[in-house]
Design a protein around this motif. Structure first.
Motif, PDB file in Angstrom:
ATOM      1  N   SER A  42       0.854  -1.175   0.000  1.00  0.00           N
ATOM      2  CA  SER A  42       0.000   0.000   0.000  1.00  0.00           C
ATOM      3  C   SER A  42       0.895   1.230   0.000  1.00  0.00           C
ATOM      4  O   SER A  42       1.771   1.356   0.852  1.00  0.00           O
ATOM      5  CB  SER A  42      -0.907  -0.015   1.235  1.00  0.00           C
ATOM      6  N   ILE A  43       0.667   2.110  -0.958  1.00  0.00           N
ATOM      7  CA  ILE A  43       1.493   3.309  -1.089  1.00  0.00           C
ATOM      8  C   ILE A  43       0.596   4.532  -1.111  1.00  0.00           C
ATOM      9  O   ILE A  43      -0.308   4.637  -1.948  1.00  0.00           O
ATOM     10  CB  ILE A  43       2.341   3.265  -2.370  1.00  0.00           C
ATOM     11  N   ASN A  44       0.841   5.444  -0.186  1.00  0.00           N
ATOM     12  CA  ASN A  44       0.141   6.721  -0.169  1.00  0.00           C
ATOM     13  C   ASN A  44       1.098   7.738  -0.773  1.00  0.00           C
ATOM     14  O   ASN A  44       2.091   8.103  -0.150  1.00  0.00           O
ATOM     15  CB  ASN A  44      -0.257   7.101   1.257  1.00  0.00           C
ATOM     16  N   SER A  45       0.793   8.171  -2.001  1.00  0.00           N
ATOM     17  CA  SER A  45       1.693   9.037  -2.747  1.00  0.00           C
ATOM     18  C   SER A  45       0.899   9.915  -3.706  1.00  0.00           C
ATOM     19  O   SER A  45      -0.169   9.523  -4.181  1.00  0.00           O
ATOM     20  CB  SER A  45       2.682   8.187  -3.545  1.00  0.00           C
ATOM     21  N   SER A  46       1.454  11.068  -4.006  1.00  0.00           N
ATOM     22  CA  SER A  46       0.830  11.960  -4.986  1.00  0.00           C
ATOM     23  C   SER A  46       1.232  11.595  -6.419  1.00  0.00           C
ATOM     24  O   SER A  46       0.686  12.146  -7.373  1.00  0.00           O
ATOM     25  CB  SER A  46       1.224  13.409  -4.697  1.00  0.00           C
ATOM     26  N   GLN A  47       2.165  10.662  -6.562  1.00  0.00           N
ATOM     27  CA  GLN A  47       2.640  10.257  -7.889  1.00  0.00           C
ATOM     28  C   GLN A  47       1.597   9.382  -8.597  1.00  0.00           C
ATOM     29  O   GLN A  47       0.892   8.601  -7.958  1.00  0.00           O
ATOM     30  CB  GLN A  47       3.943   9.474  -7.773  1.00  0.00           C
ATOM     31  N   PRO A  48       1.529   9.476  -9.930  1.00  0.00           N
ATOM     32  CA  PRO A  48       0.615   8.605 -10.687  1.00  0.00           C
ATOM     33  C   PRO A  48       0.999   7.133 -10.526  1.00  0.00           C
ATOM     34  O   PRO A  48       2.172   6.797 -10.328  1.00  0.00           O
ATOM     35  CB  PRO A  48       0.815   9.045 -12.136  1.00  0.00           C
TER      36      PRO A  48
END
Length: 66
Positions: A42-48
């Motif tokens: 699970s990754i919380n990121s602003s990247q696409p």
């Protein structure tokens, strides 16, 4: 944005560390949770999503949908 990935080939803490480093290169503020038993990350990121997948696959892992 929170995104979930299934990562094949990630079997140990060294692998998890490589995935974390790859993601953090694209977004140094990303929050990453890895479950080695299931291969789910699970990754919380602003990247696409495509950018994150490319970074992980560049390390030699295969990313699929969960």
């Amino acid at each position: 944005m929170n995104q979930t990935f299934k990562i094949k080939g990630m079997t140990c803490e060294h692998c998890a560390s490589a995935v974390r480093k790859a993601v953090l290169k694209t977004d140094n503020t990303a929050q990453i949770q890895i479950d080695l038993a299931t291969g789910l990350t699970s990754i919380n990121s602003s990247q696409p999503r495509a950018t994150l997948i490319a970074a992980i696959e560049e390390e030699g892992y295969t990313v699929t949908s969960p």
